[in-house]
Design a protein around this motif. Structure first.
Motif, short mmCIF file in Angstrom:
data_model
loop_
_atom_site.label_atom_id
_atom_site.label_comp_id
_atom_site.label_asym_id
_atom_site.label_seq_id
_atom_site.Cartn_x
_atom_site.Cartn_y
_atom_site.Cartn_z
N GLU A 81 -15.41 1.36 32.82
CA GLU A 81 -14.79 1.14 31.50
C GLU A 81 -15.35 0.35 30.52
O GLU A 81 -15.75 0.50 29.19
N LYS A 82 -15.80 -1.11 30.98
CA LYS A 82 -16.50 -1.69 30.42
C LYS A 82 -17.62 -1.44 29.57
O LYS A 82 -18.24 -1.46 28.24
N TYR A 83 -18.63 -0.54 30.60
CA TYR A 83 -20.00 -0.01 30.20
C TYR A 83 -19.67 1.12 28.98
O TYR A 83 -20.44 1.05 28.14
N THR A 84 -18.84 1.77 29.34
CA THR A 84 -18.37 2.86 28.41
C THR A 84 -18.23 2.12 27.01
O THR A 84 -18.56 2.61 25.92
N GLU A 85 -17.38 1.20 26.79
CA GLU A 85 -17.25 0.56 25.59
C GLU A 85 -18.30 -0.14 25.11
O GLU A 85 -18.70 -0.04 23.98
N GLU A 86 -19.25 -0.83 25.72
CA GLU A 86 -20.55 -1.20 25.30
C GLU A 86 -21.48 -0.34 24.75
O GLU A 86 -22.08 -0.43 23.48
#
Length: 223
Positions: free
Chosen positions: A111-116
């Motif tokens: 999720e975090k990498y997707t947001e970034e």
């Protein structure tokens, strides 16, 4: 863009092996997908694209994300193949097969990498259990970006992205998937966006309790 940072002799040797098909006999196959096959060569991952070359522009995405630790470093690219760092770990498909329960931190990292990526105007696509790896330090690595999109309007893909994440979470955790609320992505001039928790350990625990209660009731009624 050709960003060669490896030995030129290696590149020439790779080109010859790929042209003659000998790479299949001389290098270990690491994985295979819709866009091509990945082989191990001199401790690198070499992706050989399929013949029609329809998905051989992953180098553009990797160059944009060269600073991001979740993506392998690109060392060389040309029409038939590209050379990247090899991840020392296993795919989430393998982890799921060998483990009774996966760590929720894996999905939190995704999720975090997707947001970034979203902040950079990059829309992750085709993220599935064979394209996602976990290294020996339990860090998620995204190893296939062949279908990622770079766009000036990432917000137009937010619903599709939320649905993709929901499906991915279900693949990881099945019936007990605590993914309940849609994450809302918002792109603006500063590159920031809303970050809302899509799930919580509390909702996960409550779903398990409801399932167990349902099973107990079913058992009693059948007896």
């Amino acid at each position: 863009m050709n960003s060669c940072s490896i030995n030129h002799e290696w590149v020439d040797e790779l080109s010859d092996m790929i042209a003659t098909g000998q790479i299949q006999n001389q290098c270990r196959l690491l994985g295979e997908g819709l866009s091509g096959r990945v082989y191990e060569y001199e401790n690198y991952a070499v992706k050989v694209f399929k013949e029609d070359g329809s998905e051989n522009r992953g180098d553009l995405i990797l160059n944009r994300l060269h600073h991001h630790p979740a993506f392998p470093t690109l060392h060389h690219h040309e029409d038939r193949f590209m050379v990247m760092d090899k991840v020392d770990g296993s795919t989430l498909a393998t982890e799921l097969k060998n483990s009774a329960k996966l760590k929720e931190s894996y999905f939190e990292q995704i999720e975090k990498y997707t947001e970034e990526c979203f902040q950079e105007g990059i829309v992750p696509k085709d993220m599935h259990l064979n394209n996602l790896m976990v290294d020996r330090d339990n860090r998620i690595k995204i190893v296939d970006v062949g279908r990622f999109l770079h766009t000036d309007r990432p917000e137009s893909f937010k619903d599709d992205l939320t649905e993709d994440l929901k499906n991915l979470h279900h693949s990881l955790f099945g019936f007990f998937s605590p993914f309940r609320k849609k994450r809302r992505y918002r792109s603006d001039s500063s590159g920031s966006y809303d970050r809302r928790r899509s799930y919580s350990s509390r909702s996960y625990s409550s779903s398990r309790r409801r399932h167990r209660k349902h099973r107990r009731r079913g058992y009693r009624s059948s007896s």
